[in-house]
Design an enzyme around this catalytic site. Structure first.
Site, mmCIF file in Angstrom:
data_model
loop_
_atom_site.group_PDB
_atom_site.id
_atom_site.type_symbol
_atom_site.label_atom_id
_atom_site.label_comp_id
_atom_site.label_asym_id
_atom_site.label_seq_id
_atom_site.Cartn_x
_atom_site.Cartn_y
_atom_site.Cartn_z
ATOM 1 N N CYS A 246 -40.450 -47.605 -26.883
ATOM 2 C CA CYS A 246 -39.289 -47.236 -27.390
ATOM 3 C C CYS A 246 -38.087 -47.287 -26.301
ATOM 4 C CB CYS A 246 -39.210 -45.867 -28.070
ATOM 5 S SG CYS A 246 -37.780 -45.304 -28.748
ATOM 6 N N SER B 265 -31.145 -39.612 -28.871
ATOM 7 C CA SER B 265 -31.110 -39.958 -27.355
ATOM 8 C C SER B 265 -29.590 -39.495 -26.567
ATOM 9 C CB SER B 265 -31.723 -41.352 -27.063
ATOM 10 O OG SER B 265 -30.533 -42.240 -27.589
ATOM 11 N N HIS C 94 -36.533 -54.937 -22.862
ATOM 12 C CA HIS C 94 -36.697 -55.416 -24.121
ATOM 13 C C HIS C 94 -36.171 -56.892 -24.318
ATOM 14 C CE1 HIS C 94 -38.794 -51.907 -25.943
ATOM 15 N NE2 HIS C 94 -38.336 -51.414 -24.774
#
Length: 212
Positions: free
Chosen positions: A20, A73, A159
């Site tokens: 994540c 977040s 990512h």
């Protein structure tokens, strides 16, 4: 203050930190501020009862401050900055959104099955915009000083790099030299090395979204 954080466990490996990017963003913030914390790895396929009790939405990252659990977040990073202002990671307001469109454009391109749908160009346009900013203001988004903007971008660029190479055999053009130098610098930081997911787990995490 005791800090506890819940992060995604790796797909197929419940004892390993998962893929994540939003969890890593929070972990990077804690590491850059040299804070002590305890990590709980959550198997999102089989969420523990206690986790759902304190967090009915079942989303990560989740952090505990003063006996209160906080999610999202953006909110978490803001709270960490507020409670632990040194070293400051706050960017100037006008730089807060630099690179913010890269991640959604990357996800759209990654999932795309049509080479001519414009999603690759849309991502390239955002990367070129970041290149131009870094060329004029680098090496980080706010010059020499790393900020929360960099810590948000770093996992997303990781990512992007890992999954596009694997699923599309695509890499960021070599001509974007400032972006390449930027990612190398971010990925080499001790905080990043300590908090990144292994490439295999990043690929495993994205596979169901790429080939549903």
């Amino acid at each position: 203050m005791a800090i506890e954080i819940c992060c995604k466990a790796a797909t197929g490996a419940p004892d390993v930190l998962g893929d994540c990017p939003f969890c890593q963003r929070v972990l990077l913030t804690l590491e850059e501020k040299k804070l002590t914390y305890t990590t709980h790895l959550i198997n999102l396929e089989s969420k523990p009862e206690w986790f759902l009790e304190v967090n009915p939405d079942g989303k990560v990252p989740l952090i505990k401050f003063d006996d209160k659990w906080i999610s999202d977040s953006d909110v978490i990073v803001g709270l960490i900055e507020e409670k632990f202002p040194e070293p400051s990671l706050s960017p100037p307001p006008e730089l807060a959104s630099v690179g913010s469109k890269i991640f959604p454009k990357f996800v759209t391109f990654l999932k795309s099955k049509d080479a001519n749908d414009g999603t690759e160009q849309a991502l390239l346009d955002e990367l070129k915009s970041l290149e131009e900013h870094l060329k004029n203001n680098g090496p980080y988004v706010n010059g020499e000083k790393i900020t929360a903007v960099d810590l948000s971008l770093a996992p997303k660029l990781y990512h992007l790099e890992v999954t596009l190479a694997h699923f599309k055999k695509w890499t960021v053009p070599e001509s974007l030299t400032h972006v390449h130098n930027y990612t190398k610098s971010l990925f080499a930081r001790e905080s990043f090395e300590k908090t990144k997911a292994a490439k295999d787990y990043v690929i495993a995490g994205w596979a169901p979204k790429v080939n549903p």
